[in-house]
Structure formats: C-alpha cells, structure tokens
Design an enzyme around this catalytic site. Sequence first.
Site, PDB file in Angstrom:
ATOM      1  N   LYS A  16      17.762 -64.275  47.360  1.00 27.89           N
ATOM      2  CA  LYS A  16      18.098 -63.007  48.013  1.00 27.89           C
ATOM      3  C   LYS A  16      16.998 -62.594  48.992  1.00 27.89           C
ATOM      4  O   LYS A  16      17.287 -62.148  50.085  1.00 27.89           O
ATOM      5  CB  LYS A  16      18.292 -61.881  46.977  1.00 27.89           C
ATOM      6  N   ARG A  91      21.565 -52.931  40.302  1.00 25.07           N
ATOM      7  CA  ARG A  91      21.424 -53.963  39.282  1.00 25.07           C
ATOM      8  C   ARG A  91      22.152 -53.588  37.996  1.00 25.07           C
ATOM      9  O   ARG A  91      22.114 -54.342  37.035  1.00 25.07           O
ATOM     10  CB  ARG A  91      19.955 -54.137  38.967  1.00 25.07           C
ATOM     11  N   ARG A 130       7.217 -70.839  41.730  1.00 29.05           N
ATOM     12  CA  ARG A 130       6.903 -69.884  42.806  1.00 29.05           C
ATOM     13  C   ARG A 130       5.446 -69.428  42.711  1.00 29.05           C
ATOM     14  O   ARG A 130       4.942 -69.168  41.629  1.00 29.05           O
ATOM     15  CB  ARG A 130       7.849 -68.677  42.667  1.00 29.05           C
ATOM     16  N   ARG A 162       3.383 -64.745  39.680  1.00 23.96           N
ATOM     17  CA  ARG A 162       3.734 -63.366  39.313  1.00 23.96           C
ATOM     18  C   ARG A 162       3.857 -63.286  37.791  1.00 23.96           C
ATOM     19  O   ARG A 162       4.394 -64.194  37.168  1.00 23.96           O
ATOM     20  CB  ARG A 162       5.101 -63.010  39.926  1.00 23.96           C
ATOM     21  N   ARG A 173      14.421 -62.190  32.110  1.00 30.98           N
ATOM     22  CA  ARG A 173      15.007 -61.605  33.333  1.00 30.98           C
ATOM     23  C   ARG A 173      16.421 -62.136  33.546  1.00 30.98           C
ATOM     24  O   ARG A 173      17.318 -61.406  33.963  1.00 30.98           O
ATOM     25  CB  ARG A 173      14.130 -61.927  34.545  1.00 30.98           C
TER      26      ARG A 173
HETATM   27  P1  AMP Z   1      12.769 -58.556  41.763  1.00 28.99           P
HETATM   28  O1  AMP Z   1      11.610 -58.819  42.640  1.00 28.99           O
HETATM   29  O2  AMP Z   1      13.989 -58.098  42.514  1.00 28.99           O
HETATM   30  O3  AMP Z   1      13.076 -59.720  40.853  1.00 28.99           O
HETATM   31  O4  AMP Z   1      12.371 -57.323  40.812  1.00 28.99           O
HETATM   32  C1  AMP Z   1      11.251 -57.386  39.961  1.00 28.99           C
HETATM   33  C2  AMP Z   1      11.369 -56.368  38.818  1.00 28.99           C
HETATM   34  O5  AMP Z   1      11.459 -55.048  39.359  1.00 28.99           O
HETATM   35  C3  AMP Z   1      12.606 -56.520  37.946  1.00 28.99           C
HETATM   36  O6  AMP Z   1      12.440 -57.491  36.947  1.00 28.99           O
HETATM   37  C4  AMP Z   1      12.725 -55.105  37.388  1.00 28.99           C
HETATM   38  O7  AMP Z   1      11.777 -54.871  36.375  1.00 28.99           O
HETATM   39  C5  AMP Z   1      12.337 -54.248  38.560  1.00 28.99           C
HETATM   40  N1  AMP Z   1      13.513 -53.889  39.407  1.00 28.99           N
HETATM   41  C6  AMP Z   1      13.744 -54.234  40.695  1.00 28.99           C
HETATM   42  N2  AMP Z   1      14.901 -53.698  41.146  1.00 28.99           N
HETATM   43  C7  AMP Z   1      15.417 -52.993  40.110  1.00 28.99           C
HETATM   44  C8  AMP Z   1      16.597 -52.210  39.931  1.00 28.99           C
HETATM   45  N3  AMP Z   1      17.506 -52.054  40.918  1.00 28.99           N
HETATM   46  N4  AMP Z   1      16.807 -51.630  38.719  1.00 28.99           N
HETATM   47  C9  AMP Z   1      15.923 -51.771  37.725  1.00 28.99           C
HETATM   48  N5  AMP Z   1      14.802 -52.491  37.796  1.00 28.99           N
HETATM   49  C10 AMP Z   1      14.523 -53.108  38.996  1.00 28.99           C
END
Ligand code: AMP
Length: 223
Positions: A16, A91, A130, A162, A173
Amino acid sequence: MSELNLVLLGPPGSGKGTQGDRLREDLELPYYATGDILREAVREQTELGREAKAYMDRGDLVPDEVIIGVIAERIAGHEAEDGFILDGFPRTVGQAEALEARMDELSKRLTAALLIDVSDDEVVRRLGGRRTCPNGHVFHVEFDPPQTEGVCDVCGAELQIRDDDKPDVIKHRLAQYREKTEPLVAWYDERGLLERVDGSKEPDVVAEDIRALLATLRMEEEA
Ligand code: AMP
C-alpha cells in the site's frame, strides 16, 4: 474533473505504501498514511503518539476514537479539495462508518476502495526483510537491498527493523488484519466501491494495473 477519493486496503506488507507513493506523484493528491502519521507522532512524543505507542509496539490497532479524529480533520482541509488517498485507514468497520459519515457531512464521495491482495506467506516474507531508516526510507534485504548493508542509501543513517516487523508481531498484525480489517472487503463490496488488484505481482505491474483501473473508473464516471 470530479474529485478522486481513494482508500487503499490490504494486509500489512501488501505494498500500500509503495503504491500510495506512486499514486500521490501521478495524481498529485495528498496522501494520508495513518501508520506514518502515528509513527511521526510517537517520534515527536505528542499526545497522539503517547496514546498510540503501546498499541503499535504490540501490533494491536489503536482505538478507533484515537485515529478517527486525525483523518476526519485531514480530509476536510483545503489541500484535500481535489481528492485524497488514504493508506491504512479505515481498518475497522467502525472507522469505515465514521469515514462515510464524515464524507457525507462534507458532501464528498469515495471513488473506490482498492484492495491490494497478497497471501499471508508473502506478507511474512516481505515484512521480515524490511529495513527502515529513522527518516522513513525503506529497503528490503532481498527485493531492494541498500548499496551498503545496514546503511540508508539516501541519508546514510543506520537501517533498523521496525519493532512491529519482528516475527511474532508480524503474525499478530496479520491476525488483526484478518479479524478486524478484512470484513471491510465485503463492506465496500456491498456499496459497489471495491476494486481488487493482485498485489503479488512486481510493484511496476501492480502500479500499471492500478492506473488502468482508475482510468476505467474515470471513463465510467464521465459516461
Ligand atoms: P502501518 O504502518 O499501516 O502498518 O501501521 C502501523 C501501526 O499503526 C498498526 O499496526 C497500528 O498499531 C497503527 N495503525 C495505523 N493505522 C491504524 C488505524 N487506521 N487504526 C488503528 N490502528 C492503526
């Protein structure tokens, strides 16, 4: 030309971010990635960051009420007038409903929810390799290695894994995605907004597929 308001859906590691970056350049639209927004808030130790950190470290979603306001504010801003790209939001069904309600208030309409689909095995392979630098540049040990191992090509900083790309957290996740986010596929499908893209292909091919899809959507809209 009418506004282009897009949601990017897909498991963590589906690409994404990569595709969102290209879309942002191609379409010249603001791009809001909630993961990036939250990581920046954690780095800057803002109130949002303090609220979100423990959830993020565990690979849990932050509560809906913490994140909804962040996006509600951004899509109402002047810069999102011609459209926006959302990555990592919504999400949960609660977030999708809040987004729908907010867009109704703003008399905006979602153009499409693009699902970038990949298997769990592929997610583990991609996220496990990554590496990121503190300034947000992203590499992959197998698919996009830096010139010098462990060092960012762009800014020379040390590359890190990360916290939430560690194997146990990746599994968690993914489980969260399947349980809480995947129901959105049916939710958007019921509203006639879902478009699927095969995310297992090379990034250039996926980008081309998305371009073709958006061109078709625009033609349909203008017809
Ligand atoms: P990402 O980089 O999109 O994988 O997001 C990293 C982390 O941020 C996720 O594992 C969640 O803990 C938090 N996060 C990001 N976007 C959301 C969302 N829309 N709702 C809830 N938690 C989020």
